[in-house]
Design a protein around this motif. Structure first.
Motif, PDB file in Angstrom:
ATOM      1  N   TYR A  72       0.802  -1.213   0.000  1.00  0.00           N
ATOM      2  CA  TYR A  72       0.000   0.000   0.000  1.00  0.00           C
ATOM      3  C   TYR A  72       0.841   1.272   0.000  1.00  0.00           C
ATOM      4  CZ  TYR A  72      -3.811   3.156   1.149  1.00  0.00           C
ATOM      5  OH  TYR A  72      -4.711   4.173   1.126  1.00  0.00           O
ATOM      6  N   LYS A  73       1.927   1.296   0.750  1.00  0.00           N
ATOM      7  CA  LYS A  73       2.738   2.512   0.825  1.00  0.00           C
ATOM      8  C   LYS A  73       3.980   2.465  -0.049  1.00  0.00           C
ATOM      9  CE  LYS A  73       1.005   3.922   5.243  1.00  0.00           C
ATOM     10  NZ  LYS A  73       1.248   4.482   6.542  1.00  0.00           N
ATOM     11  N   THR A  75       5.872   2.844  -3.471  1.00  0.00           N
ATOM     12  CA  THR A  75       5.586   3.607  -4.686  1.00  0.00           C
ATOM     13  C   THR A  75       6.614   3.377  -5.790  1.00  0.00           C
ATOM     14  OG1 THR A  75       6.794   5.505  -3.798  1.00  0.00           O
ATOM     15  CG2 THR A  75       4.406   5.447  -3.448  1.00  0.00           C
TER      16      THR A  75
END
Length: 129
Positions: A72-73, A75
Protein backbone atom coordinates in the motif's frame (compact mmCIF):
# COMPACT_ATOMS: atom_id res chain seq x y z
CA UNK A 1 -19.45 -24.06 3.43
CA UNK A 2 -20.04 -26.01 0.25
CA UNK A 3 -18.70 -25.27 -3.19
CA UNK A 4 -22.13 -24.21 -4.45
CA UNK A 5 -22.47 -21.57 -1.74
CA UNK A 6 -19.02 -20.25 -2.67
CA UNK A 7 -20.20 -19.89 -6.25
CA UNK A 8 -23.38 -18.12 -5.17
CA UNK A 9 -21.41 -15.65 -3.05
CA UNK A 10 -18.94 -14.95 -5.83
CA UNK A 11 -21.57 -14.41 -8.52
CA UNK A 12 -22.47 -10.73 -8.19
CA UNK A 13 -23.07 -9.84 -11.78
CA UNK A 14 -23.13 -11.50 -15.15
CA UNK A 15 -20.16 -11.34 -17.45
CA UNK A 16 -16.51 -12.25 -17.67
CA UNK A 17 -15.56 -10.63 -14.36
CA UNK A 18 -18.15 -12.74 -12.54
CA UNK A 19 -16.79 -15.89 -14.17
CA UNK A 20 -13.25 -15.00 -13.10
CA UNK A 21 -14.38 -14.24 -9.56
CA UNK A 22 -16.29 -17.51 -9.40
CA UNK A 23 -13.36 -19.55 -10.72
CA UNK A 24 -10.98 -17.93 -8.22
CA UNK A 25 -13.40 -18.66 -5.37
CA UNK A 26 -13.62 -22.31 -6.39
CA UNK A 27 -9.84 -22.63 -6.52
CA UNK A 28 -9.48 -20.96 -3.13
CA UNK A 29 -12.13 -23.22 -1.62
CA UNK A 30 -10.30 -26.33 -2.89
CA UNK A 31 -7.00 -25.01 -1.57
CA UNK A 32 -8.33 -24.09 1.89
CA UNK A 33 -9.59 -27.64 2.46
CA UNK A 34 -5.95 -28.75 2.66
CA UNK A 35 -4.00 -25.71 3.90
CA UNK A 36 -4.21 -25.03 7.64
CA UNK A 37 -1.89 -22.80 9.66
CA UNK A 38 -0.64 -23.69 13.13
CA UNK A 39 1.36 -21.80 15.73
CA UNK A 40 4.59 -23.54 14.62
CA UNK A 41 3.84 -23.23 10.91
CA UNK A 42 1.33 -20.41 10.22
CA UNK A 43 -0.54 -19.94 6.97
CA UNK A 44 0.93 -17.31 4.68
CA UNK A 45 -2.13 -15.91 2.93
CA UNK A 46 -1.73 -13.54 -0.01
CA UNK A 47 -4.55 -11.32 -1.22
CA UNK A 48 -4.22 -9.72 -4.63
CA UNK A 49 -6.16 -6.72 -5.85
CA UNK A 50 -5.71 -4.94 -9.15
CA UNK A 51 -3.23 -2.49 -7.57
CA UNK A 52 -1.86 -4.01 -4.38
CA UNK A 53 -0.82 -7.18 -2.61
CA UNK A 54 -1.58 -7.89 1.04
CA UNK A 55 0.18 -10.68 2.94
CA UNK A 56 -0.50 -12.09 6.41
CA UNK A 57 0.85 -14.89 8.57
CA UNK A 58 -2.19 -16.42 10.29
CA UNK A 59 -2.43 -18.94 13.12
CA UNK A 60 -5.73 -20.69 12.29
CA UNK A 61 -5.90 -22.45 15.65
CA UNK A 62 -6.24 -19.16 17.52
CA UNK A 63 -7.52 -17.08 14.62
CA UNK A 64 -4.73 -14.53 15.08
CA UNK A 65 -2.63 -12.62 12.56
CA UNK A 66 1.02 -12.95 13.60
CA UNK A 67 2.60 -10.63 11.00
CA UNK A 68 1.40 -8.67 8.01
CA UNK A 69 2.64 -6.41 5.22
CA UNK A 70 1.26 -4.77 2.09
CA UNK A 71 2.34 -2.81 -0.97
CA UNK A 72 0.00 0.00 0.00
CA UNK A 73 2.74 2.51 0.83
CA UNK A 74 5.31 1.28 -1.71
CA UNK A 75 5.59 3.61 -4.69
CA UNK A 76 8.85 2.76 -6.46
CA UNK A 77 8.98 0.21 -9.28
CA UNK A 78 6.28 -1.68 -11.08
CA UNK A 79 3.87 -4.12 -9.44
CA UNK A 80 6.27 -7.06 -9.73
CA UNK A 81 9.10 -5.09 -8.11
CA UNK A 82 6.75 -4.09 -5.31
CA UNK A 83 5.78 -7.75 -4.85
CA UNK A 84 9.46 -8.63 -4.44
CA UNK A 85 9.88 -5.89 -1.84
CA UNK A 86 6.79 -7.16 -0.05
CA UNK A 87 8.20 -10.69 0.09
CA UNK A 88 11.40 -9.56 1.77
CA UNK A 89 9.49 -7.20 4.11
CA UNK A 90 7.15 -9.96 5.25
CA UNK A 91 10.05 -12.38 5.75
CA UNK A 92 11.75 -9.80 7.99
CA UNK A 93 8.52 -9.30 9.97
CA UNK A 94 8.19 -13.07 10.32
CA UNK A 95 11.74 -13.37 11.64
CA UNK A 96 10.99 -10.64 14.17
CA UNK A 97 7.95 -12.65 15.30
CA UNK A 98 10.08 -15.81 15.56
CA UNK A 99 8.63 -17.57 12.52
CA UNK A 100 10.84 -19.42 10.04
CA UNK A 101 8.38 -21.83 8.37
CA UNK A 102 4.93 -21.28 6.88
CA UNK A 103 2.40 -22.92 4.56
CA UNK A 104 1.59 -20.93 1.44
CA UNK A 105 -2.02 -20.01 0.70
CA UNK A 106 -2.05 -18.31 -2.69
CA UNK A 107 -5.70 -17.40 -2.27
CA UNK A 108 -6.94 -19.09 -5.43
CA UNK A 109 -4.59 -17.02 -7.57
CA UNK A 110 -2.40 -18.76 -10.12
CA UNK A 111 1.27 -19.09 -9.19
CA UNK A 112 2.62 -16.67 -11.80
CA UNK A 113 3.60 -13.02 -12.01
CA UNK A 114 3.29 -11.05 -8.78
CA UNK A 115 2.41 -14.09 -6.66
CA UNK A 116 5.50 -16.00 -7.83
CA UNK A 117 7.72 -12.92 -7.41
CA UNK A 118 6.46 -12.47 -3.86
CA UNK A 119 7.03 -16.14 -2.99
CA UNK A 120 10.53 -16.22 -4.47
CA UNK A 121 11.56 -13.06 -2.61
CA UNK A 122 10.17 -14.41 0.68
CA UNK A 123 12.11 -17.65 0.20
CA UNK A 124 15.32 -15.77 -0.60
CA UNK A 125 14.85 -13.69 2.57
CA UNK A 126 14.77 -16.87 4.66
CA UNK A 127 11.12 -17.88 4.99
CA UNK A 128 10.54 -21.60 4.29
CA UNK A 129 7.36 -22.90 2.66
Amino acid sequence: MSASSVVKQARRSAGVSALRRTARSRRHFRLRKRVVGTAQRPRLVITRSSRHLFAQLVDDGKGVTLASASTYKLTDGDKTAQAKQLGSTLADAAKAAGITKAVFDRGGNTYTGRIAAFADAAREAGLEF
